[in-house]
Structure formats: C-alpha cells, structure tokens
Design a protein around this motif. Structure first.
Motif, PDB file in Angstrom:
ATOM      1  N   ARG A 140       0.808  -1.470  -0.209  1.00  0.00           N
ATOM      2  CA  ARG A 140       0.228  -0.292   0.007  1.00  0.00           C
ATOM      3  C   ARG A 140       1.450   1.180  -0.142  1.00  0.00           C
ATOM      4  O   ARG A 140       1.998   1.230  -0.175  1.00  0.00           O
ATOM      5  N   ALA A 141       0.813   2.416  -0.499  1.00  0.00           N
ATOM      6  CA  ALA A 141       0.818   4.141   0.207  1.00  0.00           C
ATOM      7  C   ALA A 141       1.123   4.089   1.439  1.00  0.00           C
ATOM      8  O   ALA A 141       0.241   3.633   1.930  1.00  0.00           O
ATOM      9  N   LYS A 142       2.025   4.607   1.441  1.00  0.00           N
ATOM     10  CA  LYS A 142       1.848   5.618   3.138  1.00  0.00           C
ATOM     11  C   LYS A 142       1.109   6.477   3.129  1.00  0.00           C
ATOM     12  O   LYS A 142       0.806   6.664   2.106  1.00  0.00           O
ATOM     13  N   ARG A 143       0.579   6.811   4.115  1.00  0.00           N
ATOM     14  CA  ARG A 143      -0.557   7.973   4.167  1.00  0.00           C
ATOM     15  C   ARG A 143       0.963  10.042   3.918  1.00  0.00           C
ATOM     16  O   ARG A 143       1.517   9.650   4.965  1.00  0.00           O
ATOM     17  N   PHE A 144       0.073  10.058   3.138  1.00  0.00           N
ATOM     18  CA  PHE A 144       1.213  11.321   2.878  1.00  0.00           C
ATOM     19  C   PHE A 144       0.568  12.342   2.185  1.00  0.00           C
ATOM     20  O   PHE A 144      -0.430  11.846   1.058  1.00  0.00           O
ATOM     21  N   ALA A 145       1.053  13.378   1.713  1.00  0.00           N
ATOM     22  CA  ALA A 145       0.733  14.878   1.077  1.00  0.00           C
ATOM     23  C   ALA A 145       1.959  15.506   0.646  1.00  0.00           C
ATOM     24  O   ALA A 145       2.730  15.104   1.172  1.00  0.00           O
ATOM     25  N   LEU A 146       1.444  15.575  -0.380  1.00  0.00           N
ATOM     26  CA  LEU A 146       2.242  16.047  -1.532  1.00  0.00           C
ATOM     27  C   LEU A 146       2.225  17.379  -2.693  1.00  0.00           C
ATOM     28  O   LEU A 146       1.388  17.438  -2.633  1.00  0.00           O
ATOM     29  N   TYR A 147       3.381  18.592  -1.830  1.00  0.00           N
ATOM     30  CA  TYR A 147       2.894  19.574  -3.129  1.00  0.00           C
ATOM     31  C   TYR A 147       4.094  19.577  -3.836  1.00  0.00           C
ATOM     32  O   TYR A 147       4.589  19.612  -4.257  1.00  0.00           O
ATOM     33  N   ALA A 148       3.223  20.144  -5.343  1.00  0.00           N
ATOM     34  CA  ALA A 148       4.185  19.573  -6.731  1.00  0.00           C
ATOM     35  C   ALA A 148       3.858  20.605  -7.613  1.00  0.00           C
ATOM     36  O   ALA A 148       2.984  21.244  -7.869  1.00  0.00           O
ATOM     37  N   GLU A 149       5.020  21.595  -8.574  1.00  0.00           N
ATOM     38  CA  GLU A 149       4.956  22.671  -8.863  1.00  0.00           C
ATOM     39  C   GLU A 149       5.856  22.027 -10.415  1.00  0.00           C
ATOM     40  O   GLU A 149       6.759  21.370 -10.334  1.00  0.00           O
ATOM     41  N   ASN A 150       5.145  21.987 -11.557  1.00  0.00           N
ATOM     42  CA  ASN A 150       5.798  20.838 -12.802  1.00  0.00           C
ATOM     43  C   ASN A 150       6.367  20.122 -12.447  1.00  0.00           C
ATOM     44  O   ASN A 150       7.127  19.626 -13.416  1.00  0.00           O
ATOM     45  N   GLY A 151       5.736  19.662 -11.518  1.00  0.00           N
ATOM     46  CA  GLY A 151       6.249  17.928 -11.525  1.00  0.00           C
ATOM     47  C   GLY A 151       7.237  18.010 -10.494  1.00  0.00           C
ATOM     48  O   GLY A 151       8.652  16.636 -10.449  1.00  0.00           O
ATOM     49  N   VAL A 152       8.128  18.731  -9.424  1.00  0.00           N
ATOM     50  CA  VAL A 152       8.685  19.223  -9.327  1.00  0.00           C
ATOM     51  C   VAL A 152       8.242  19.253  -7.811  1.00  0.00           C
ATOM     52  O   VAL A 152       7.721  20.013  -7.289  1.00  0.00           O
ATOM     53  N   VAL A 153       8.450  18.452  -6.729  1.00  0.00           N
ATOM     54  CA  VAL A 153       7.947  17.807  -5.033  1.00  0.00           C
ATOM     55  C   VAL A 153       8.400  19.365  -4.287  1.00  0.00           C
ATOM     56  O   VAL A 153       9.467  19.364  -4.335  1.00  0.00           O
ATOM     57  N   LYS A 154       7.688  20.366  -3.691  1.00  0.00           N
ATOM     58  CA  LYS A 154       7.688  21.556  -3.169  1.00  0.00           C
ATOM     59  C   LYS A 154       7.527  21.789  -2.107  1.00  0.00           C
ATOM     60  O   LYS A 154       8.044  21.980  -0.878  1.00  0.00           O
ATOM     61  N   GLN A 155       6.697  20.457  -1.441  1.00  0.00           N
ATOM     62  CA  GLN A 155       6.595  20.004   0.052  1.00  0.00           C
ATOM     63  C   GLN A 155       5.891  18.961   0.122  1.00  0.00           C
ATOM     64  O   GLN A 155       5.484  17.871  -0.725  1.00  0.00           O
ATOM     65  N   LEU A 156       6.734  17.749   0.924  1.00  0.00           N
ATOM     66  CA  LEU A 156       6.308  16.263   0.971  1.00  0.00           C
ATOM     67  C   LEU A 156       5.928  16.392   2.418  1.00  0.00           C
ATOM     68  O   LEU A 156       6.580  16.248   4.075  1.00  0.00           O
ATOM     69  N   GLN A 157       5.102  16.098   3.399  1.00  0.00           N
ATOM     70  CA  GLN A 157       4.336  15.351   4.636  1.00  0.00           C
ATOM     71  C   GLN A 157       4.214  14.111   5.007  1.00  0.00           C
ATOM     72  O   GLN A 157       2.768  13.934   3.844  1.00  0.00           O
ATOM     73  N   VAL A 158       4.598  13.253   5.180  1.00  0.00           N
ATOM     74  CA  VAL A 158       4.662  11.788   5.094  1.00  0.00           C
ATOM     75  C   VAL A 158       4.548  11.561   6.909  1.00  0.00           C
ATOM     76  O   VAL A 158       5.335  12.021   8.055  1.00  0.00           O
ATOM     77  N   GLU A 159       3.486  10.959   6.870  1.00  0.00           N
ATOM     78  CA  GLU A 159       2.831  10.408   7.983  1.00  0.00           C
ATOM     79  C   GLU A 159       3.059   9.607   9.175  1.00  0.00           C
ATOM     80  O   GLU A 159       3.813   8.146   8.506  1.00  0.00           O
ATOM     81  N   ALA A 160       3.487   9.879  10.239  1.00  0.00           N
ATOM     82  CA  ALA A 160       4.463   8.683  11.086  1.00  0.00           C
ATOM     83  C   ALA A 160       2.728   7.060  11.168  1.00  0.00           C
ATOM     84  O   ALA A 160       1.984   7.782  11.298  1.00  0.00           O
TER      85      ALA A 160
END
Length: 159
Positions: free
Chosen positions: A122-142
């Motif tokens: 499965r996928a870990k629970r996370f969220a990311l923000y990307a602009e033009n395919g480049v990750v600017k923010q990444l939040q991965v849950e414990a």
C-alpha cells in the motif's frame, strides 16, 4: 530511498478517475500544473473514508482558488477508486489516481507493507505539493498518525 523536496516526480503509468477511467503517464499528468497529491493506505478504510478524503473534498474550493489541483492516490484498482469517489461524492475535478500494482508508489519510495493486516503493498499516508512535477512540500505521516497530510495542514504548509 523516498522522494524528497526538490526531486522530480517519476514518470510511471497510472489510471486516473475523473468523469471516466483513463490510462496515462504521471509525467504529463503533473507537467505545467500546481498539484497537491495525497495518498491513503486504502479506499474504503476507516480513516481514509471518514477523515482524509472528506477533508480534501471539504476544502477543494480553497485549493482551486489558489490555482492548485488536487489528486488522491491509492494502491487500489481503478474500479474500486471509482466506486469510492462516487460514495464520497468527490467532485470530478478532484482526480483519483489508481495505482493498482503500486508502481508509482514504489517509484516514490513511499510504499507500506500492509501484509500483517491482509492488505499487501500500500501507500504510506502522505501529501505532497508539486509545481510542474517538482516536489516543493512533502508531508509523510508517522505510522498510525493523521496530522501532517490533512487538507488543512497542506493549505497551511503551502501558505
């Protein structure tokens, strides 16, 4: 190794569920766009269905007002994701991503072994923000947490 801020999102085949199910590559999907993508361990699971996806549905207009598209990723097949979107009254513009074989999730390095719970990869629970395919923010849950990948947390992180 998992994807990091500053990295480009990998280009992998995936299924999108909007008004219809379509097969596409993630490279063109994220190109030229501002996107928040959040991932859940599984469609129809309790936290995912009761809190995670509903939070993004509730705040969807706020993301749109900022010119940000929203996508939900899960290692489920496209038909499960389509049924889940329907049951959760997800707007068609909130794109559901079905990573049925987990290829995109593995390419991100954010897979979770749910075998102990009968869920397999499965996928870990996370969220990311990307602009033009480049990750600017990444939040991965414990493990067991639901805090940093919420819609509210991402709206705050993006500013």
């Amino acid at each position: 190794m998992s994807i990091q801020v500053g990295d480009s999102l990998p280009d992998v085949e995936i299924r999108t569920i909007g008004a219809e199910i379509a097969q596409t590559q993630t490279g063109p999907l994220f190109a030229g766009r501002k996107v928040v993508m959040f991932a859940v361990p599984g469609a129809f699971t309790p936290t995912c269905s009761n809190r995670h996806l509903p939070g993004y549905v509730q705040h969807f207009a706020e993301f749109q007002a900022r010119g940000i598209e929203v996508m939900c990723l899960a290692v489920n097949d496209a038909y499960v994701m389509q049924a889940w979107a329907s049951s959760q009254q997800v707007p068609h513009a909130l794109l559901m991503l079905a990573d049925g074989n987990g290829a995109f999730t593995r390419a991100l390095g954010l897979e979770l072994d749910g075998s102990a719970y009968g869920m397999g990869l499965r996928a870990k629970r996370f969220a990311l923000y990307a602009e033009n395919g480049v990750v600017k923010q990444l939040q991965v849950e414990a493990p067991g947490e639901f805090r940093v990948s919420t819609a509210e947390a991402m709206l705050e992180a993006i500013g």
